[in-house]
Design a protein around this motif. Structure first.
Motif, PDB file in Angstrom:
ATOM      1  N   TYR A 115      83.011  92.433  22.809  1.00 45.00           N
ATOM      2  CA  TYR A 115      84.026  91.743  22.002  1.00 45.00           C
ATOM      3  C   TYR A 115      83.584  90.306  21.731  1.00 45.00           C
ATOM      4  O   TYR A 115      83.649  89.836  20.595  1.00 45.00           O
ATOM      5  CB  TYR A 115      85.376  91.768  22.727  1.00 45.00           C
ATOM      6  CG  TYR A 115      86.494  91.137  21.944  1.00 45.00           C
ATOM      7  CD1 TYR A 115      87.142  91.840  20.939  1.00 45.00           C
ATOM      8  CD2 TYR A 115      86.918  89.842  22.211  1.00 45.00           C
ATOM      9  CE1 TYR A 115      88.169  91.272  20.211  1.00 45.00           C
ATOM     10  CE2 TYR A 115      87.945  89.263  21.491  1.00 45.00           C
ATOM     11  CZ  TYR A 115      88.579  89.976  20.493  1.00 45.00           C
ATOM     12  OH  TYR A 115      89.594  89.398  19.771  1.00 45.00           O
ATOM     13  N   GLY A 116      83.112  89.629  22.756  1.00 42.23           N
ATOM     14  CA  GLY A 116      82.651  88.255  22.581  1.00 42.23           C
ATOM     15  C   GLY A 116      81.450  88.162  21.655  1.00 42.23           C
ATOM     16  O   GLY A 116      81.371  87.271  20.806  1.00 42.23           O
ATOM     17  N   LEU A 117      80.511  89.096  21.803  1.00 42.85           N
ATOM     18  CA  LEU A 117      79.320  89.079  20.947  1.00 42.85           C
ATOM     19  C   LEU A 117      79.661  89.391  19.498  1.00 42.85           C
ATOM     20  O   LEU A 117      79.094  88.781  18.581  1.00 42.85           O
ATOM     21  CB  LEU A 117      78.279  90.061  21.476  1.00 42.85           C
ATOM     22  CG  LEU A 117      77.588  89.642  22.776  1.00 42.85           C
ATOM     23  CD1 LEU A 117      76.706  90.776  23.298  1.00 42.85           C
ATOM     24  CD2 LEU A 117      76.782  88.366  22.577  1.00 42.85           C
ATOM     25  N   LEU A 118      80.572  90.337  19.274  1.00 42.39           N
ATOM     26  CA  LEU A 118      81.000  90.629  17.902  1.00 42.39           C
ATOM     27  C   LEU A 118      81.675  89.411  17.277  1.00 42.39           C
ATOM     28  O   LEU A 118      81.416  89.081  16.110  1.00 42.39           O
ATOM     29  CB  LEU A 118      81.945  91.837  17.873  1.00 42.39           C
ATOM     30  CG  LEU A 118      81.312  93.206  18.086  1.00 42.39           C
ATOM     31  CD1 LEU A 118      82.393  94.271  18.273  1.00 42.39           C
ATOM     32  CD2 LEU A 118      80.402  93.564  16.924  1.00 42.39           C
ATOM     33  N   LEU A 141      88.848  97.340  17.013  1.00 41.88           N
ATOM     34  CA  LEU A 141      88.463  98.005  18.272  1.00 41.88           C
ATOM     35  C   LEU A 141      89.342  97.548  19.426  1.00 41.88           C
ATOM     36  O   LEU A 141      89.692  98.336  20.308  1.00 41.88           O
ATOM     37  CB  LEU A 141      86.989  97.757  18.580  1.00 41.88           C
ATOM     38  CG  LEU A 141      85.984  98.459  17.668  1.00 41.88           C
ATOM     39  CD1 LEU A 141      84.556  98.014  18.007  1.00 41.88           C
ATOM     40  CD2 LEU A 141      86.122  99.961  17.753  1.00 41.88           C
ATOM     41  N   ASN A 142      89.717  96.276  19.417  1.00 42.00           N
ATOM     42  CA  ASN A 142      90.615  95.780  20.455  1.00 42.00           C
ATOM     43  C   ASN A 142      92.025  96.346  20.279  1.00 42.00           C
ATOM     44  O   ASN A 142      92.659  96.751  21.256  1.00 42.00           O
ATOM     45  CB  ASN A 142      90.642  94.254  20.461  1.00 42.00           C
ATOM     46  CG  ASN A 142      91.626  93.715  21.460  1.00 42.00           C
ATOM     47  OD1 ASN A 142      92.676  93.204  21.089  1.00 42.00           O
ATOM     48  ND2 ASN A 142      91.304  93.840  22.727  1.00 42.00           N
ATOM     49  N   LEU A 143      92.513  96.381  19.050  1.00 38.26           N
ATOM     50  CA  LEU A 143      93.845  96.940  18.800  1.00 38.26           C
ATOM     51  C   LEU A 143      93.934  98.408  19.228  1.00 38.26           C
ATOM     52  O   LEU A 143      94.963  98.853  19.734  1.00 38.26           O
ATOM     53  CB  LEU A 143      94.205  96.833  17.319  1.00 38.26           C
ATOM     54  CG  LEU A 143      94.690  95.486  16.823  1.00 38.26           C
ATOM     55  CD1 LEU A 143      94.988  95.564  15.328  1.00 38.26           C
ATOM     56  CD2 LEU A 143      95.920  95.018  17.568  1.00 38.26           C
ATOM     57  N   LEU A 144      92.854  99.137  19.006  1.00 39.47           N
ATOM     58  CA  LEU A 144      92.819 100.555  19.386  1.00 39.47           C
ATOM     59  C   LEU A 144      92.512 100.760  20.872  1.00 39.47           C
ATOM     60  O   LEU A 144      92.382 101.895  21.327  1.00 39.47           O
ATOM     61  CB  LEU A 144      91.781 101.294  18.532  1.00 39.47           C
ATOM     62  CG  LEU A 144      92.061 101.333  17.033  1.00 39.47           C
ATOM     63  CD1 LEU A 144      90.894 101.965  16.288  1.00 39.47           C
ATOM     64  CD2 LEU A 144      93.365 102.067  16.740  1.00 39.47           C
ATOM     65  N   LYS A 145      92.374  99.650  21.585  1.00 43.15           N
ATOM     66  CA  LYS A 145      92.094  99.662  23.025  1.00 43.15           C
ATOM     67  C   LYS A 145      90.763 100.343  23.360  1.00 43.15           C
ATOM     68  O   LYS A 145      90.598 100.935  24.423  1.00 43.15           O
ATOM     69  CB  LYS A 145      93.242 100.277  23.806  1.00 43.15           C
ATOM     70  CG  LYS A 145      94.551  99.529  23.619  1.00 43.15           C
ATOM     71  CD  LYS A 145      95.600  99.953  24.572  1.00 43.15           C
ATOM     72  CE  LYS A 145      96.939  99.306  24.336  1.00 43.15           C
ATOM     73  NZ  LYS A 145      96.996  97.917  24.095  1.00 43.15           N
ATOM     74  N   ILE A 146      89.810 100.222  22.433  1.00 38.38           N
ATOM     75  CA  ILE A 146      88.464 100.739  22.665  1.00 38.38           C
ATOM     76  C   ILE A 146      87.632  99.694  23.411  1.00 38.38           C
ATOM     77  O   ILE A 146      86.820 100.044  24.264  1.00 38.38           O
ATOM     78  CB  ILE A 146      87.802 101.153  21.330  1.00 38.38           C
ATOM     79  CG1 ILE A 146      88.586 102.332  20.732  1.00 38.38           C
ATOM     80  CG2 ILE A 146      86.332 101.498  21.515  1.00 38.38           C
ATOM     81  CD1 ILE A 146      88.177 102.701  19.326  1.00 38.38           C
ATOM     82  N   ILE A 147      87.855  98.433  23.082  1.00 35.43           N
ATOM     83  CA  ILE A 147      87.212  97.341  23.812  1.00 35.43           C
ATOM     84  C   ILE A 147      88.278  96.330  24.212  1.00 35.43           C
ATOM     85  O   ILE A 147      89.322  96.229  23.579  1.00 35.43           O
ATOM     86  CB  ILE A 147      86.089  96.643  22.992  1.00 35.43           C
ATOM     87  CG1 ILE A 147      86.632  96.043  21.703  1.00 35.43           C
ATOM     88  CG2 ILE A 147      84.943  97.588  22.734  1.00 35.43           C
ATOM     89  CD1 ILE A 147      85.616  95.225  20.924  1.00 35.43           C
ATOM     90  N   ARG A 148      87.998  95.616  25.285  1.00 32.93           N
ATOM     91  CA  ARG A 148      88.928  94.601  25.786  1.00 32.93           C
ATOM     92  C   ARG A 148      88.462  93.224  25.353  1.00 32.93           C
ATOM     93  O   ARG A 148      87.276  93.006  25.099  1.00 32.93           O
ATOM     94  CB  ARG A 148      88.991  94.659  27.311  1.00 32.93           C
ATOM     95  CG  ARG A 148      89.560  95.950  27.831  1.00 32.93           C
ATOM     96  CD  ARG A 148      89.417  96.109  29.317  1.00 32.93           C
ATOM     97  NE  ARG A 148      89.458  94.847  30.053  1.00 32.93           N
ATOM     98  CZ  ARG A 148      89.918  94.702  31.273  1.00 32.93           C
ATOM     99  NH1 ARG A 148      90.355  95.752  31.920  1.00 32.93           N
ATOM    100  NH2 ARG A 148      89.901  93.538  31.878  1.00 32.93           N
ATOM    101  N   THR A 149      89.389  92.289  25.295  1.00 34.69           N
ATOM    102  CA  THR A 149      89.036  90.928  24.870  1.00 34.69           C
ATOM    103  C   THR A 149      88.134  90.225  25.867  1.00 34.69           C
ATOM    104  O   THR A 149      87.456  89.274  25.505  1.00 34.69           O
ATOM    105  CB  THR A 149      90.296  90.076  24.641  1.00 34.69           C
ATOM    106  OG1 THR A 149      91.081  90.053  25.835  1.00 34.69           O
ATOM    107  CG2 THR A 149      91.121  90.606  23.482  1.00 34.69           C
ATOM    108  N   ASP A 150      88.094  90.691  27.108  1.00 33.08           N
ATOM    109  CA  ASP A 150      87.218  90.059  28.102  1.00 33.08           C
ATOM    110  C   ASP A 150      85.885  90.790  28.252  1.00 33.08           C
ATOM    111  O   ASP A 150      85.129  90.528  29.179  1.00 33.08           O
ATOM    112  CB  ASP A 150      87.919  89.934  29.454  1.00 33.08           C
ATOM    113  CG  ASP A 150      88.297  91.273  30.061  1.00 33.08           C
ATOM    114  OD1 ASP A 150      88.228  92.303  29.361  1.00 33.08           O
ATOM    115  OD2 ASP A 150      88.674  91.286  31.238  1.00 33.08           O
TER     116      ASP A 150
END
Length: 90
Positions: A34-37, A21-30
């Motif tokens: 993302y943190g919960l996953l 999801l981060n690579l696809l720019k659907i969610i951001r690392t901040d």
């Protein structure tokens, strides 16, 4: 597939979902999601590694869990601070 293998696969799948999801720019690392996953996936994978027992991964996933929790707490603090600043400007 044993319970432990299924549990470990579930945990690693959660981590991979966050990564993709981060690579696809659907969610951001901040982001909180993302943190919960990362927290959930690492915690489940850590527990599965403990059940095997394979302690190098217990250490790896345990640290991942702790650091992810720290990131989640920091994100919550940042979001609350930003929300509070928005209220002060009104």
């Amino acid at each position: 597939m044993s319970f432990t293998e299924s549990l470990g696969s579930y945990g690693v799948s959660i981590l991979l979902i966050a990564f993709v999801l981060n690579l696809l720019k659907i969610i951001r690392t901040d982001s909180i999601i993302y943190g919960l996953l990362n927290f959930a996936g690492a915690a489940v994978a850590c527990y599965a590694s403990y059940l095997i027992p394979y302690f190098p991964f217990v250490i790896l996933e345990g640290l991942w869990t702790i650091l992810s929790l720290v990131a989640v707490v920091k994100t919550i603090i940042r979001l609350r601070k930003n929300a509070g600043q928005g209220l002060e400007q009104s």
